[in-house]
Design an enzyme around this catalytic site. Structure first.
Site, PDB file in Angstrom:
ATOM      1  N   HIS A  63      -3.144  18.413 151.725  1.00 54.06           N
ATOM      2  CA  HIS A  63      -2.029  19.358 151.824  1.00 54.06           C
ATOM      3  C   HIS A  63      -0.689  18.643 151.935  1.00 54.06           C
ATOM      4  O   HIS A  63       0.312  19.109 151.389  1.00 54.06           O
ATOM      5  CB  HIS A  63      -2.235  20.274 153.032  1.00 54.06           C
ATOM      6  CG  HIS A  63      -1.173  21.318 153.172  1.00 54.06           C
ATOM      7  ND1 HIS A  63      -1.157  22.468 152.424  1.00 54.06           N
ATOM      8  CD2 HIS A  63      -0.070  21.376 153.971  1.00 54.06           C
ATOM      9  CE1 HIS A  63      -0.110  23.200 152.752  1.00 54.06           C
ATOM     10  NE2 HIS A  63       0.572  22.555 153.689  1.00 54.06           N
ATOM     11  N   SER A 113       2.294  27.744 150.177  1.00 58.03           N
ATOM     12  CA  SER A 113       1.046  28.466 150.430  1.00 58.03           C
ATOM     13  C   SER A 113       0.661  28.401 151.900  1.00 58.03           C
ATOM     14  O   SER A 113       0.958  27.427 152.596  1.00 58.03           O
ATOM     15  CB  SER A 113      -0.079  27.854 149.589  1.00 58.03           C
ATOM     16  OG  SER A 113      -0.281  26.503 149.957  1.00 58.03           O
ATOM     17  N   HIS A 114      -0.004  29.439 152.362  1.00 57.93           N
ATOM     18  CA  HIS A 114      -0.621  29.466 153.692  1.00 57.93           C
ATOM     19  C   HIS A 114      -1.958  30.196 153.554  1.00 57.93           C
ATOM     20  O   HIS A 114      -2.242  31.155 154.277  1.00 57.93           O
ATOM     21  CB  HIS A 114       0.298  30.156 154.706  1.00 57.93           C
ATOM     22  CG  HIS A 114       0.553  29.321 155.916  1.00 57.93           C
ATOM     23  ND1 HIS A 114       0.442  29.784 157.194  1.00 57.93           N
ATOM     24  CD2 HIS A 114       0.905  28.015 156.045  1.00 57.93           C
ATOM     25  CE1 HIS A 114       0.727  28.824 158.062  1.00 57.93           C
ATOM     26  NE2 HIS A 114       1.018  27.740 157.378  1.00 57.93           N
ATOM     27  N   HIS A 116      -5.563  29.233 153.564  1.00 56.16           N
ATOM     28  CA  HIS A 116      -6.713  29.149 154.470  1.00 56.16           C
ATOM     29  C   HIS A 116      -6.399  29.659 155.877  1.00 56.16           C
ATOM     30  O   HIS A 116      -7.215  30.367 156.466  1.00 56.16           O
ATOM     31  CB  HIS A 116      -7.243  27.715 154.505  1.00 56.16           C
ATOM     32  CG  HIS A 116      -7.969  27.329 153.249  1.00 56.16           C
ATOM     33  ND1 HIS A 116      -8.606  26.129 153.097  1.00 56.16           N
ATOM     34  CD2 HIS A 116      -8.152  27.988 152.086  1.00 56.16           C
ATOM     35  CE1 HIS A 116      -9.149  26.066 151.881  1.00 56.16           C
ATOM     36  NE2 HIS A 116      -8.878  27.184 151.261  1.00 56.16           N
ATOM     37  N   ASN A 558       4.679  23.478 145.523  1.00 52.80           N
ATOM     38  CA  ASN A 558       3.581  23.298 146.463  1.00 52.80           C
ATOM     39  C   ASN A 558       2.273  23.259 145.688  1.00 52.80           C
ATOM     40  O   ASN A 558       2.140  23.919 144.647  1.00 52.80           O
ATOM     41  CB  ASN A 558       3.580  24.473 147.451  1.00 52.80           C
ATOM     42  CG  ASN A 558       2.400  24.461 148.403  1.00 52.80           C
ATOM     43  OD1 ASN A 558       1.506  25.296 148.313  1.00 52.80           O
ATOM     44  ND2 ASN A 558       2.373  23.516 149.326  1.00 52.80           N
TER      45      ASN A 558
END
Length: 760
Positions: A63, A113-114, A116, A558
């Site tokens: 990440h 992104s968030h 999970h 991202n």
């Protein structure tokens, strides 16, 4: 501050690490590979301390380091950094891209992104996704002015979708609303592959004057390092940096780090405090604390500056006094920023923080050692080259190959599927599609968001793109759209990524804005799968080639990998955000019919392109064939026509054609004011079904008055854009001559009913 329960004598210090080089360490549990651990030992000339191991593990995670994707992302650097109206002031590698929009203004925007965390804890995962992207914007010196949320869920009738969707939407709305930021756009898409792995992408826009730009670096020997904002807690230890760097198992949540907990009211204070600090000129460098927390902020600031920093970790304000130093370094507690301040500005900095009731603490200073040195109660627990943590992580050239099943998938074309022929069947197809989860009214979601707070929102959902006013006097504004059709990307990731860019580009242009630049959020499955890596490589290549042809840069973005459950990867989902500028928002073009008696025109060419379409997906549950052809020259010409038409006031509405084709565009254009239309589609295609439901790209539906029709048609001809006259607006029905008629109210009723019926 209370002492930690771990005494200094029990610390794993640099001295201890030198004395017992063979101590076993949990490098594998922290997500590191054997060769990565060996490389860390080589860099340091010894084994790492537990605190150093924590830092490397989060900063070298997928990440944070992009270790599997750097080799493909670097090609975005080949794109010229100029936009159609000016230069890029900050780009890839910064917290967010910054674009000159004229009149001394700049705009910063980004999508992240968030995913999970939002599956594990939907509300907080989504809320802190909004909080994190807003701090990225703030760190550039900009005032955040709007947010967006491209979302992906499993099927609407699945129990787990009912678990995650309400929480995610509430988190996005709850955090954004408390910050007083309008949510001006996004998407909500449903597909089986997102079941168990929803996508929560968050975008934000900020506005600044050119001279207010701030960058993330720590320069100036003796300058102070100040941590300010919320206290550091145990929430989010490892957080997204670890959570987003491995595949979910079939069994659901297992050994996963805790999800960050957000406090939007603290973030609101942090925003206003930071903007006043900028205005006072007391900040030399700044970094938000997001993924990897203090590990990221200290190493990145030091690496991008003079190369040295000393930090007293025991000065960090804690919510939990039992945290060990490695836990403090890994914590991703929210609402925190780190600033570099000259000694003579420290008192002024602290005074402003006190005014806003924001806690601030000097925890270190800039050095000329070329090392990041961190002490805990007088003991050295970290002594590393900061670049080795922040920027010199592993780079993998993972193998990739076109999947064996790709040929068979592309050969299974939807054009061969049974299709409706009679007027009644065409009408029923329209009603079926307009009420399907991907095409239905999303007001159940968007009504939970404040779309008009601050008073500068010019357009928001369900318009084609969001638009905000930047300058009250001149009317200068910016527009933003996000899009991606994952089915297209599955069929052909190169073309699919370009189609995602083209649709966002077209959406911005329909409102009258000139597209300037893109940011992306590239959501894919496991990089350890050669087929997934091929999809990723092809998508990157597609975006680069498209940007080169369209003449717009990539400002940053991202990557989110490991989006799969067991062996089931999500559809490749390269979400693309396009930013545009409009000189006067009063000249914007709405996407809905505004009056009766106006001419309805279709711009662009229609071909028999049904593979990957919403019709194939909804009616037949089918995915196969080739996606619609991409013609970037046609997209550019179309955008030029639309922006010129907006400036000259030639069109009264413009609505892009995408999922569901012409039929859906005609229906949606009539919903706002209940205005119908009578159209003849025989000039669009030989087959009425193809004319209505093909998803050919580079097409837009416009309305013009009789007085402007000749000038508009001439403008389109100048740019080589095909114009097909369809009919006129009027009445309260949608009439397709020779096929069917249906009341606009009936279609809107079907469109509006789906989400409330499913979600309550």
């Amino acid at each position: 501050m209370a002492e930690t329960s771990r005494t200094p004598s029990q610390l794993d210090t640099v001295a201890v690490a030198t004395q017992d080089p063979e101590r076993e360490q949990p490098w594998s549990d922290l997500g590191l590979k054997a060769d990565e651990y060996a490389r860390i030992r080589e860099i340091l000339g010894r084994r790492p301390t537990s605190s150093e191991l924590a830092m490397y593990s989060v900063m070298w995670s997928e990440h944070c380091s992009y270790k599997s994707t750097k080799v493909h992302l670097k090609q975005f650097g080949e794109i010229p950094q100029e936009t159609p109206v000016g230069k890029m002031l900050a780009g890839i590698g910064e917290n967010a891209g910054v674009i000159d929009i004229g009149q001394g203004y700049a705009v910063t925007f980004k999508v992240e992104s968030h995913n999970h965390p939002s599956f594990v804890e939907p509300y907080q995962g989504a809320a802190t996704g909004i909080g994190g992207i807003v701090r990225d914007i703030l760190a550039m010196g900009a005032r955040p002015v709007a947010v967006m949320d491209p979302l992906r869920f499993g099927p609407l009738d699945e129990p787990d979708t009912h678990r995650v969707l309400p929480g995610i939407v509430a988190g996005v709305g709850g955090y954004g609303n408390c910050l007083g930021l309008p949510n001006i756009g996004g998407e909500a898409v449903f597909d089986q592959t997102y079941l168990g792995n929803p996508l929560v992408n968050a975008g934000a826009i900020g506005v600044l004057r050119h001279e207010d730009l701030h960058l993330a670096n720590a320069t100036g020997l003796g300058n102070k390092v100040i941590l300010y904002g919320a206290r550091t807690g145990g929430d989010g230890i490892g957080g997204v940096s670890v959570l987003a760097s491995e595949t979910f198992d079939e069994g659901g949540p297992a050994k996963r780090p805790s999800v960050q907990v957000g406090d939007p009211f603290m973030e609101k204070l942090l925003i206003e405090c930071t903007l006043e600090l900028f205005a006072a000129g007391v900040v030399s460098g700044i970094q938000d604390l997001g993924g990897a927390g203090l590990s990221c902020a200290t190493s990145e600031l030091a690496s991008a500056g003079d190369g040295g920093m000393h930090v007293e970790l025991d000065l960090v304000p804690l919510r939990d006094s039992t945290l060990a130093p490695e836990e403090i370094l890994m914590s991703e507690s929210q609402e925190r920023m780190m600033a570099v301040v000259t000694p003579d500005n420290v008192d002024s900095f602290m005074e402003i923080c006190r005014k806003w009731d924001v806690e601030a603490t000097v925890i270190g200073e800039v050095t000329d050692t070329g090392r990041l040195e961190i002490d805990w109660h007088g003991e050295r627990v970290v002594d590393v080259p900061p670049g080795s943590v922040a920027h010199d992580g592993p780079v993998y050239e993972r193998p990739y190959a076109r999947p064996e099943w790709q040929d068979a998938l592309q050969a299974d074309a939807a054009e061969a599927l049974p299709r409706p022929a009679s007027g009644d069947e065409l009408k029923q197809t329209l009603l079926t599609l307009v009420g399907s989860p991907n095409l239905c009214d999303k007001s159940w979601i968007t009504d939970q968001y404040d779309r008009y707070v601050r008073g500068n929102t010019v357009s928001a959902q369900p318009e084609d793109s969001g638009m905000v006013r930047v300058d009250d006097e001149t009317g200068l504004g910016v527009s933003l759209s996000t899009d991606c059709n994952g089915r297209y990307a599955k069929l052909d990731p190169y073309t699919g990524a370009q189609l995602a860019l083209a649709e966002s580009y077209r959406n911005v242009a329909t409102g009258g804005a000139t597209p300037l630049a893109i940011s992306d959020c590239l959501n894919f499955g496991s990089p350890e799968d050669t087929g997934v890596m091929w999809q990723f490589a092809e998508a990157c290549r597609g975006l680069k080639d498209a940007c080169l042809e369209l003449g717009i840069p990539v400002t940053g973005g991202n990557v989110s990998l490991y989006n799969q459950t067991g062996e089931t990867a999500i559809l490749p989902t390269p979400v693309v955000a396009v930013l545009g500028v409009i000189q006067d928002v009063a000249q914007r073009t709405p996407s809905h019919f505004r009056a009766a008696g106006e001419q309805v025109l279709l711009l662009g060419e229609t071909r028999e392109e049904l593979s990957g379409s919403e019709w194939a997906h909804v009616v037949h549950g089918h995915l196969g064939g080739l996606p619609p052809k991409i013609d970037l020259a046609a997209e550019k010409a179309l955008a030029d026509v639309l922006t010129t038409a907006s400036t000259e006031g030639l069109v009264t509405s413009a609505h892009d054609l995408s999922d569901g084709g012409l039929a859906i565009a005609l229906a949606e254009a009539g919903f706002r004011h209940g205005i119908g239309a009578t159209v003849d589609v025989s000039g669009v295609a030989d087959d009425a079904f193809v004319a209505l439901f093909s998803e050919s790209a580079a097409r837009v539906l416009v309305t013009v008055t009789d007085e402007q029709a000749e000038r508009f048609t001439a403008l389109a001809a100048e740019h080589g854009v095909t114009v097909t006259a369809l009919g006129r607006t009027g009445g309260d029905e949608l009439v397709v001559e020779g096929a069917f008629s249906v009341p606009v109210a009936e279609v809107k009723g079907v469109w509006s009913a789906t989400l409330p019926a499913a979600l309550g």
